[in-house]
Design a protein around this motif. Structure first.
Motif, PDB file in Angstrom:
ATOM      1  N   ASP A 208      46.276  49.408  -3.226  1.00  0.00           N
ATOM      2  CA  ASP A 208      46.896  50.238  -2.185  1.00  0.00           C
ATOM      3  C   ASP A 208      46.006  50.407  -0.968  1.00  0.00           C
ATOM      4  N   ARG A 209      44.750  49.999  -1.060  1.00  0.00           N
ATOM      5  CA  ARG A 209      43.833  50.140   0.081  1.00  0.00           C
ATOM      6  C   ARG A 209      43.974  48.998   1.081  1.00  0.00           C
ATOM      7  N   ASN A 210      44.732  47.969   0.721  1.00  0.00           N
ATOM      8  CA  ASN A 210      44.919  46.800   1.581  1.00  0.00           C
ATOM      9  C   ASN A 210      46.142  47.015   2.479  1.00  0.00           C
ATOM     10  N   ILE A 211      46.034  47.981   3.389  1.00  0.00           N
ATOM     11  CA  ILE A 211      47.192  48.349   4.215  1.00  0.00           C
ATOM     12  C   ILE A 211      46.908  48.285   5.712  1.00  0.00           C
ATOM     13  N   ALA A 250      48.920  53.038 -10.910  1.00  0.00           N
ATOM     14  CA  ALA A 250      49.711  52.737  -9.712  1.00  0.00           C
ATOM     15  C   ALA A 250      49.167  51.502  -9.020  1.00  0.00           C
ATOM     16  N   ALA A 251      47.845  51.451  -8.866  1.00  0.00           N
ATOM     17  CA  ALA A 251      47.161  50.347  -8.172  1.00  0.00           C
ATOM     18  C   ALA A 251      46.071  49.808  -9.096  1.00  0.00           C
ATOM     19  N   PRO A 252      46.359  48.773  -9.885  1.00  0.00           N
ATOM     20  CA  PRO A 252      45.404  48.297 -10.892  1.00  0.00           C
ATOM     21  C   PRO A 252      44.038  47.882 -10.360  1.00  0.00           C
ATOM     22  N   ALA A 253      43.950  47.512  -9.064  1.00  0.00           N
ATOM     23  CA  ALA A 253      42.640  47.180  -8.500  1.00  0.00           C
ATOM     24  C   ALA A 253      41.697  48.373  -8.557  1.00  0.00           C
ATOM     25  N   ARG A 254      42.232  49.571  -8.733  1.00  0.00           N
ATOM     26  CA  ARG A 254      41.415  50.785  -8.832  1.00  0.00           C
ATOM     27  C   ARG A 254      40.771  50.944 -10.206  1.00  0.00           C
ATOM     28  N   ALA A 255      41.217  50.191 -11.203  1.00  0.00           N
ATOM     29  CA  ALA A 255      40.712  50.364 -12.567  1.00  0.00           C
ATOM     30  C   ALA A 255      39.213  50.080 -12.627  1.00  0.00           C
ATOM     31  N   PHE A 274      47.338  39.103  -0.176  1.00  0.00           N
ATOM     32  CA  PHE A 274      46.856  39.520  -1.495  1.00  0.00           C
ATOM     33  C   PHE A 274      45.749  38.614  -2.035  1.00  0.00           C
ATOM     34  N   ALA A 275      45.419  37.530  -1.326  1.00  0.00           N
ATOM     35  CA  ALA A 275      44.514  36.522  -1.879  1.00  0.00           C
ATOM     36  C   ALA A 275      43.177  37.122  -2.312  1.00  0.00           C
ATOM     37  N   LYS A 276      42.577  37.942  -1.466  1.00  0.00           N
ATOM     38  CA  LYS A 276      41.251  38.474  -1.796  1.00  0.00           C
ATOM     39  C   LYS A 276      41.318  39.471  -2.944  1.00  0.00           C
ATOM     40  N   GLU A 277      42.294  40.385  -2.902  1.00  0.00           N
ATOM     41  CA  GLU A 277      42.369  41.381  -3.977  1.00  0.00           C
ATOM     42  C   GLU A 277      42.680  40.715  -5.314  1.00  0.00           C
ATOM     43  N   ASP A 278      43.479  39.636  -5.280  1.00  0.00           N
ATOM     44  CA  ASP A 278      43.810  38.929  -6.520  1.00  0.00           C
ATOM     45  C   ASP A 278      42.605  38.173  -7.057  1.00  0.00           C
ATOM     46  N   GLU A 279      41.866  37.524  -6.155  1.00  0.00           N
ATOM     47  CA  GLU A 279      40.664  36.801  -6.585  1.00  0.00           C
ATOM     48  C   GLU A 279      39.625  37.775  -7.141  1.00  0.00           C
TER      49      GLU A 279
END
Length: 338
Positions: A208-211, A250-255, A274-279
């Motif tokens: 959610d921070r990628n906004i 809500a935002a799994p990148a926060r885990a 989304f490329a960077k957050e997914d990588e």
């Protein structure tokens, strides 16, 4: 960094646009921040593209309901290859979560892709019509999906499903929800250990921070923009996207802890915001000891499988995605040999 479309893919995009009656040089529609309605109307593009492919006739659809904690009955559509089933042999299954930026989409919208995947893999898919934001903000969407997982576990034997071979898969927002469901299942100690055989995360929406625009050079290629992302995350999080206390469910990148999650397939295109957050998520999973299969497709944007459907790169992506699902079948063969 210099960005450019894969040339063969770009030619196929032009062909797709021509087939649906869109001028090839027409700009990608852009909507204002917060315009949920406009983005919902824009989903008609996906519907038009999906209607181009021949109908899959050897896959059945059966409607079920899974009860959420608040009493809501979550529709679940089961897609299976037509065959005589005596349920003597339990089969694997995929719990599938559709895309739509947390704001739109449905199992029915993505039904042509789901049917094609079932026909190609032979693995049943149970597609969840979870409630979407802003009418149903977090935690409703992920809890709906988790309720569907609990239902599939509890009804597995009656449905002919092997509970030890259930994968959770999702595209875009559905990929983020799939990742969140796996976190929930781990943290709530769902039934078996591990509770989920695999997570299949397709261009997942995780952070959610990628906004805010992070790369001006990428912006002209983005089919899902930072304004789209701002709108989707703020719809889900009730205008709290990017703040410090957002749940990882809500935002799994926060885990903070990604240990003991199921083997993971994850892919995305280089022209996707989304490329960077997914990588980053794939690397963190690997560092946490999780088995990861990672694909970064060069020169394609978000939703590339719809836009350049005839292209070599899309065909390769489908091959890789379906192989990840068919690994559930291989697990059964290995079990018979052991």
């Amino acid at each position: 960094m210099k960005y450019e479309f894969d040339s063969e893919f770009d030619g196929c995009v032009r062909q797709t646009f021509q087939e649906v009656g869109i001028p090839p040089d027409q700009p990608i529609p852009r909507f204002a921040r917060g315009d949920v309605g406009g983005r919902r109307e824009g989903a008609s593009f996906a519907k038009a593209v999906l209607a181009l492919d021949a109908e899959v006739t050897n896959v059945t659809r059966t409607a079920y309901m899974a009860k959420a904690d608040d009493g809501y009955e979550v529709p679940v559509l089961a897609y299976q290859v037509k065959q005589d089933r005596d349920h003597a042999t339990l089969e694997p299954a995929v719990l599938y979560l559709h895309g739509g930026g947390m704001m739109f989409g449905s199992a029915e919208l993505f039904e042509p892709i789901t049917k094609s995947d079932v026909a190609a893999t032979g693995v049943a898919h149970f597609s969840v019509n979870y409630r979407v934001a802003p009418e149903a903000p977090h935690p409703t969407p992920v809890e709906d999906c988790y309720a569907a997982l609990l239902w599939l576990h509890s009804q597995g034997k009656a449905l002919g499903i092997d509970n030890s071979r259930i994968a959770v898969a999702g595209l875009s927002a559905g990929g983020g929800l799939a990742a969140a469901v796996c976190l929930l299942a781990r943290d709530r100690g769902l039934i078996d250990n591990p509770p989920i055989a695999k997570q299949v995360l397709l261009e997942p929406m995780l952070d959610d921070r990628n906004i805010e625009p992070g790369d001006e050079a990428l912006a002209p290629f983005a089919t899902w923009t930072w304004d789209d992302n701002w709108t989707g995350w703020n719809a889900l999080l009730e205008n709290r996207a990017g703040l410090g206390d957002i749940s990882a469910y809500a935002a799994p990148a926060r885990a903070r802890n990604l240990e003991e999650l199921p083997p993971t397939y994850i892919d995305v295109g280089t022209l996707d915001i989304f490329a960077k957050e997914d990588e980053d998520y794939a690397l963190r999973l690997k560092n946490a000891g999780v088995e990861v299969e990672w694909h970064l497709y060069q020169g394609v944007p978000h939703g590339f499988e719809l836009r350049g459907r005839q292209s070599v790169i899309v065909k390769q992506a489908y091959k890789n995605r379906r192989a990840a699902v068919q690994s559930l079948l291989l697990r059964s063969e290995r079990a018979k040999l052991s």
